[in-house]
Design a protein around this motif. Structure first.
Motif, PDB file in Angstrom:
ATOM      1  N   TYR A 181      -0.805 -27.652   0.258  1.00 57.92           N
ATOM      2  CA  TYR A 181      -0.564 -29.230  -0.171  1.00 57.92           C
ATOM      3  C   TYR A 181       1.664 -29.245  -0.744  1.00 57.92           C
ATOM      4  CZ  TYR A 181      -0.176 -31.885  -4.572  1.00 57.92           C
ATOM      5  OH  TYR A 181       0.175 -33.171  -5.415  1.00 57.92           O
ATOM      6  N   THR A 182       1.601 -30.265   0.232  1.00 58.22           N
ATOM      7  CA  THR A 182       3.333 -29.994  -0.057  1.00 58.22           C
ATOM      8  C   THR A 182       3.388 -29.868  -1.623  1.00 58.22           C
ATOM      9  OG1 THR A 182       2.863 -32.119   0.134  1.00 58.22           O
ATOM     10  CG2 THR A 182       3.573 -31.118   1.783  1.00 58.22           C
ATOM     11  N   GLY A 183       2.678 -30.649  -2.366  1.00 56.02           N
ATOM     12  CA  GLY A 183       3.585 -31.150  -4.096  1.00 56.02           C
ATOM     13  C   GLY A 183       3.610 -32.428  -3.517  1.00 56.02           C
ATOM     14  N   LEU A 184       4.802 -32.596  -4.989  1.00 54.32           N
ATOM     15  CA  LEU A 184       4.423 -34.170  -5.178  1.00 54.32           C
ATOM     16  C   LEU A 184       6.061 -34.656  -4.312  1.00 54.32           C
ATOM     17  CD1 LEU A 184       3.463 -34.623  -8.459  1.00 54.32           C
ATOM     18  CD2 LEU A 184       2.648 -36.189  -6.832  1.00 54.32           C
ATOM     19  N   HIS A 185       6.288 -36.226  -4.374  1.00 53.59           N
ATOM     20  CA  HIS A 185       7.546 -36.491  -3.822  1.00 53.59           C
ATOM     21  C   HIS A 185       7.950 -36.021  -2.471  1.00 53.59           C
ATOM     22  CE1 HIS A 185       7.358 -36.047  -8.820  1.00 53.59           C
ATOM     23  NE2 HIS A 185       6.986 -36.998  -8.424  1.00 53.59           N
ATOM     24  N   ARG A 186       7.156 -36.363  -1.301  1.00 54.65           N
ATOM     25  CA  ARG A 186       7.935 -36.014  -0.669  1.00 54.65           C
ATOM     26  C   ARG A 186       8.055 -37.201   0.253  1.00 54.65           C
ATOM     27  NH1 ARG A 186       9.018 -30.946  -1.206  1.00 54.65           N
ATOM     28  NH2 ARG A 186       8.807 -31.470  -3.159  1.00 54.65           N
ATOM     29  N   THR A 187       9.382 -36.331   0.874  1.00 58.95           N
ATOM     30  CA  THR A 187      10.235 -37.387   1.700  1.00 58.95           C
ATOM     31  C   THR A 187       8.904 -37.441   2.873  1.00 58.95           C
ATOM     32  OG1 THR A 187      11.914 -36.444   3.346  1.00 58.95           O
ATOM     33  CG2 THR A 187      12.169 -37.833   1.204  1.00 58.95           C
ATOM     34  N   PRO A 188       9.704 -38.711   4.262  1.00 54.19           N
ATOM     35  CA  PRO A 188       8.649 -38.171   5.485  1.00 54.19           C
ATOM     36  C   PRO A 188       8.921 -37.277   6.544  1.00 54.19           C
ATOM     37  CG  PRO A 188       8.276 -40.568   4.730  1.00 54.19           C
ATOM     38  CD  PRO A 188       9.300 -40.148   4.175  1.00 54.19           C
ATOM     39  N   GLU A 189       9.812 -36.692   6.434  1.00 58.03           N
ATOM     40  CA  GLU A 189      10.831 -36.131   6.934  1.00 58.03           C
ATOM     41  C   GLU A 189      10.404 -34.326   5.879  1.00 58.03           C
ATOM     42  OE1 GLU A 189      12.339 -38.520   5.775  1.00 58.03           O
ATOM     43  OE2 GLU A 189      13.596 -39.305   7.224  1.00 58.03           O
ATOM     44  N   GLN A 190      10.349 -35.103   5.282  1.00 60.15           N
ATOM     45  CA  GLN A 190      10.013 -33.030   4.305  1.00 60.15           C
ATOM     46  C   GLN A 190       8.350 -32.978   5.320  1.00 60.15           C
ATOM     47  OE1 GLN A 190      10.459 -34.693   0.304  1.00 60.15           O
ATOM     48  NE2 GLN A 190      12.741 -32.375  -0.021  1.00 60.15           N
ATOM     49  N   VAL A 191       7.470 -34.465   4.952  1.00 59.94           N
ATOM     50  CA  VAL A 191       5.952 -33.901   4.870  1.00 59.94           C
ATOM     51  C   VAL A 191       5.820 -33.359   7.057  1.00 59.94           C
ATOM     52  CG1 VAL A 191       3.621 -34.951   5.589  1.00 59.94           C
ATOM     53  CG2 VAL A 191       5.306 -35.256   3.547  1.00 59.94           C
ATOM     54  N   VAL A 192       6.821 -34.231   7.225  1.00 65.69           N
ATOM     55  CA  VAL A 192       6.847 -34.008   9.561  1.00 65.69           C
ATOM     56  C   VAL A 192       7.160 -32.672   9.819  1.00 65.69           C
ATOM     57  CG1 VAL A 192       8.380 -34.239  11.526  1.00 65.69           C
ATOM     58  CG2 VAL A 192       7.480 -35.888   9.867  1.00 65.69           C
ATOM     59  N   ALA A 193       8.035 -31.840   8.881  1.00 70.75           N
ATOM     60  CA  ALA A 193       8.442 -30.636   8.715  1.00 70.75           C
ATOM     61  C   ALA A 193       7.521 -29.238   8.377  1.00 70.75           C
ATOM     62  CB  ALA A 193       9.638 -30.193   7.772  1.00 70.75           C
ATOM     63  N   ALA A 194       7.043 -29.800   7.136  1.00 64.17           N
ATOM     64  CA  ALA A 194       6.314 -28.890   6.510  1.00 64.17           C
ATOM     65  C   ALA A 194       4.966 -28.363   7.951  1.00 64.17           C
ATOM     66  CB  ALA A 194       5.906 -29.343   5.114  1.00 64.17           C
ATOM     67  N   ALA A 195       4.824 -30.066   8.212  1.00 63.84           N
ATOM     68  CA  ALA A 195       3.050 -30.056   9.239  1.00 63.84           C
ATOM     69  C   ALA A 195       3.772 -29.179  10.344  1.00 63.84           C
ATOM     70  CB  ALA A 195       2.602 -31.655   9.973  1.00 63.84           C
ATOM     71  N   VAL A 196       4.989 -29.565  10.823  1.00 66.94           N
ATOM     72  CA  VAL A 196       5.220 -28.596  12.101  1.00 66.94           C
ATOM     73  C   VAL A 196       5.118 -27.604  12.040  1.00 66.94           C
ATOM     74  CG1 VAL A 196       7.249 -28.454  14.231  1.00 66.94           C
ATOM     75  CG2 VAL A 196       6.153 -30.812  13.324  1.00 66.94           C
ATOM     76  N   GLN A 197       5.858 -27.165  10.952  1.00 67.23           N
ATOM     77  CA  GLN A 197       5.665 -25.703  10.440  1.00 67.23           C
ATOM     78  C   GLN A 197       4.937 -24.857  10.630  1.00 67.23           C
ATOM     79  OE1 GLN A 197       8.248 -24.479   6.396  1.00 67.23           O
ATOM     80  NE2 GLN A 197       8.115 -22.579   7.434  1.00 67.23           N
ATOM     81  N   GLU A 198       4.336 -24.950   9.213  1.00 69.27           N
ATOM     82  CA  GLU A 198       2.714 -24.928   9.464  1.00 69.27           C
ATOM     83  C   GLU A 198       1.212 -24.350  10.316  1.00 69.27           C
ATOM     84  OE1 GLU A 198       1.819 -22.922   6.880  1.00 69.27           O
ATOM     85  OE2 GLU A 198       3.865 -23.310   5.190  1.00 69.27           O
ATOM     86  N   ASP A 199       1.786 -26.037  11.632  1.00 68.09           N
ATOM     87  CA  ASP A 199       0.840 -25.693  12.421  1.00 68.09           C
ATOM     88  C   ASP A 199      -0.440 -26.274  12.014  1.00 68.09           C
ATOM     89  OD1 ASP A 199      -0.091 -26.216  15.698  1.00 68.09           O
ATOM     90  OD2 ASP A 199      -0.579 -23.914  15.758  1.00 68.09           O
ATOM     91  N   GLU A 238       9.145 -38.804  17.927  1.00 67.86           N
ATOM     92  CA  GLU A 238      10.175 -37.826  18.009  1.00 67.86           C
ATOM     93  C   GLU A 238      10.214 -36.231  17.924  1.00 67.86           C
ATOM     94  OE1 GLU A 238      13.307 -39.750  14.879  1.00 67.86           O
ATOM     95  OE2 GLU A 238      12.063 -41.287  14.821  1.00 67.86           O
ATOM     96  N   GLN A 239       9.922 -35.536  17.015  1.00 68.09           N
ATOM     97  CA  GLN A 239       9.186 -34.919  16.757  1.00 68.09           C
ATOM     98  C   GLN A 239       8.581 -33.625  17.957  1.00 68.09           C
ATOM     99  OE1 GLN A 239      10.249 -31.598  15.010  1.00 68.09           O
ATOM    100  NE2 GLN A 239      11.869 -33.145  14.286  1.00 68.09           N
ATOM    101  N   GLY A 240       7.634 -34.881  19.143  1.00 70.47           N
ATOM    102  CA  GLY A 240       6.641 -33.884  20.051  1.00 70.47           C
ATOM    103  C   GLY A 240       5.150 -33.760  18.996  1.00 70.47           C
ATOM    104  N   ALA A 241       5.147 -33.949  18.249  1.00 73.75           N
ATOM    105  CA  ALA A 241       3.860 -33.821  17.478  1.00 73.75           C
ATOM    106  C   ALA A 241       2.864 -34.519  17.456  1.00 73.75           C
ATOM    107  CB  ALA A 241       4.536 -32.728  15.735  1.00 73.75           C
TER     108      ALA A 241
END
Lengths: 533, 132
Positions: free
Chosen positions: B35-53, B79-82
């Protein structure tokens, strides 16, 4: 009883208080503990004449688009008999971003009105007499800035500050618990609330500087008991914070206001409002040693429960709202917002708001309920529930004191976990049908296209709003804004300083909200939650 | 292996009641939940998703900003190929926006009335479609 079996093995209120088959005089406290309206402990109402002297304020919240757009809705509501104003702000305003900040993309003017500078505030209240009508602003981490703009605007229009009435919500603690709109860490945020309360006590004689709110605790999933108990924890913390600054409790407690939801459990809700008044009276008298009865008198705004509204069979929402509103009136609310029937779809349309306002007018002028104060007082069931909620609230207050106080309990996630747990249980009970949700888990009908007029967001709003903000930045004295921002940052580093006067100067100099917020982020930092689920 | 899901609150609104109920239901249903928590930007969500696979990203919005933020999120994944990470959307989403969200690539959209069990079932099915 064998021949008369009951449908369920046990009955309880929505917050889990067991409910007996029927009640007798043995279940109710002695009359002296209940008391009379307008007298300590105020169980039956804050005023001796209640609605016989003055009806509650019918205060429908509104906010969308630019200041001009919302101003139009205000004029519509006043024309239809509304007696107080209430402003909803868009997410960027609530969170401290200007409309042209990248974080604001897609959110400008959508869920509320966009306010960046005093120019927007001027458009919002254009042609409205701020000495005559009270204005409530639903705003929290940025409340002090909006109040500063409001005061600056009122001054520029020649209004007497001591005649301004209304409130800013400004209850930051329940944000960390429930609504989750925050900017700075808890302690500097609490200091800003203190500054608002102290400034108002000395400069705005009729203004309520805070609305200590249970509504959001309920909407986030909390039950009636959690709503009042957690709200009282927050209220205690604010009083401690302000008295620590050397202001006597009787100087500001009379202007503290509260805000509760009217939920589904009809009797428990009425009992909740009565219990809240009695608990608060006792806290202010016994814990803070107030001398004035006005300090002990809890006054509250009430809103019907948005989370009970459904998309399927939306006209049912009118009935839900009417029953919830009736419980608020039977519970002695000072002002009331009734939800629009379309609020499970979008923010309400004009037509939906008119039906909601008419609902209040029907209760006020047709039912004759307001003729008698606390007409259900003395019901053995109601009195028993009131006493039980009071007792359980004090138990939670004791528990939080033992944990080291409200701020510490927030930091440890106590309230957040309690609310999440109740929310999860509710969703389970709704899924199994144990908790009825008419039109959704019972008496559901095949889906059909609802003929509901939905509020549409004007796509041009964002552009218009951003243009105005950029124009302000170009046409003001930027040197002056810079100097005042420096003064603000210097004040923020002095814990004893009050940030309201310099913020009022910033509002007059047409600084943007985003500039003020960003400058203090440099001093205070920002808050990050450890989420619990 | 258990399915991995990222639950995120996208945008500025703080209404996390639904997101947390879903996160808990998925966890109780045997999935691994971040769970990423609140107030996330699209960039932050994508980064977390890729990192956490993760297999699926579940985003919740009650602010009405979904038509701006969800397409942006899906674009960033590409864009991230994900783009093999599925995106599902929940919150207050008007019916007429659902086809549009699916057109830009959302795998599913849940309304307020989807039960926790139903969400677990549908999320699991989506997660299992991800090529390993």
């Amino acid at each position: 009883m064998k021949d008369w079996p009951e449908l369920k093995p046990h009955y309880e209120t929505l917050s889990g208080i067991p409910v007996k088959r029927f009640y007798t005089p043995d279940d109710a406290p002695p009359y002296e503990e209940i008391g009379e309206p307008g007298k300590y402990p105020f169980t039956r109402g804050p005023y001796p004449t209640m609605y016989r002297g003055r009806l509650w304020t019918m205060r429908q919240i509104a906010g969308f688009g630019t200041g001009e757009d919302t101003n139009q809705r205000f004029r519509y509501l006043i024309e239809h008999g509304q007696t107080g104003l209430s402003v909803d702000f868009d997410m960027p305003t609530l969170m401290g971003y200007d409309s042209d900040d990248p974080r604001s993309l897609g959110e400008v003017g959508r869920e509320g009105v966009a306010i960046d500078t005093i120019d927007d505030m001027a458009a919002l209240f254009d042609g409205i007499d701020l000495e005559k009508i009270s204005v409530s602003m639903t705003i929290n981490p940025t409340a002090w800035i909006l109040l500063a703009m409001y005061v600056a605007l009122a001054e520029s229009r020649g209004f007497d500050k001591n005649k301004l009435s209304g409130t800013v919500q400004a209850d930051i603690l329940k944000e960390y618990m429930a609504q989750k709109e925050w900017i700075y860490p808890i302690r500097p945020s609490l200091r800003i609330v203190r500054d608002v309360i102290v400034y108002s006590a000395r400069n705005l004689a009729r203004y309520n500087p805070i609305n200590i709110s249970g509504y959001h605790i309920s909407e986030a999933g909390g039950n009636a008991l959690q709503e009042i108990a957690f709200t009282m924890c927050n209220a205690v913390t604010y009083v401690e914070e302000v008295t620590r600054a050397g202001v006597a409790v009787d100087e500001f407690a009379p202007r503290l206001a509260f805000y509760f939801v009217a939920q589904q459990d009809f009797f428990e809700e009425i009992a909740k409002f009565r219990a809240a008044r009695r608990v608060w009276a006792k806290i202010v008298k016994e814990r803070f040693h107030a001398q004035q009865p006005e300090s002990m008198r809890l006054r509250f705004h009430c809103q019907t429960a948005a989370a009970t509204l459904t998309r399927p069979q939306p006209t049912n929402n009118i009935v839900r709202t009417a029953l919830q509103a009736l419980s608020a009136v039977l519970g002695g609310a000072q002002s009331l917002h009734t939800n629009g029937l379309d609020e499970a779809f979008a923010i309400p349309s004009e037509e939906a708001m008119k039906i909601a306002l008419r609902t209040q007018q029907i209760i006020a002028e047709e039912t004759r309920v307001p003729n008698v104060i606390d007409p259900l007082g003395g019901s053995w069931y109601l009195e028993s529930l009131t006493s039980e909620l009071e007792k359980r609230t004090f138990d939670i207050l004791d528990k939080v004191d033992r944990m080291g106080g409200t701020v510490k309990a927030i930091e440890e996630g106590y309230f957040q976990k309690e609310i999440s747990e109740t929310a999860y249980q509710t969703s389970r009970k709704r899924a199994t049908g144990e908790q009825a949700f008419i039109g959704v888990n019972k008496y559901a009908e095949p889906a059909r296209k609802e003929n509901i007029e939905i509020h549409k967001v004007d796509p041009a709003v964002e552009k218009r709003q951003i243009e105005r903000t950029r124009r302000v930045r170009k046409t003001r004295d930027n040197e002056k804004v810079r100097a005042l921002l420096d003064e603000l940052a210097a004040g923020a580093k002095q814990p004893e300083a009050n940030l309201m006067p310099v913020t009022i100067e910033l509002a007059k100099a047409r600084a943007t909200m985003g500039e003020i917020v960003a400058r203090l982020k440099d001093v205070f930092g920002t808050y990050t939650e450890t989420p619990f689920f | 292996m258990a399915e991995r899901v990222l639950v995120a609150k996208l945008g500025l609104d703080g209404h996390d009641r639904g997101a947390k109920v879903v996160a808990r239901a998925l966890r109780d249903g045997g999935m691994e939940v971040v769970y990423t928590g609140l107030h996330r930007t699209p960039e932050q969500v994508v980064a977390a998703a890729v990192q956490e696979d993760v297999d699926v990203i579940g985003v919740s919005l009650l602010s009405g900003a979904h038509m701006t933020l969800v397409p942006r999120l899906i674009e960033l994944l590409k864009e991230q190929g994900a783009e093999d990470i599925a995106v599902v959307v929940g919150g207050v989403i008007p019916e007429e926006d659902v086809p549009e969200l699916k057109k830009v690539g959302a795998a599913d959209v849940f309304d307020q009335y989807a039960s926790p069990d139903e969400i677990v079932t549908r999320m699991r099915a989506i997660a299992r479609r991800r090529p390993s």
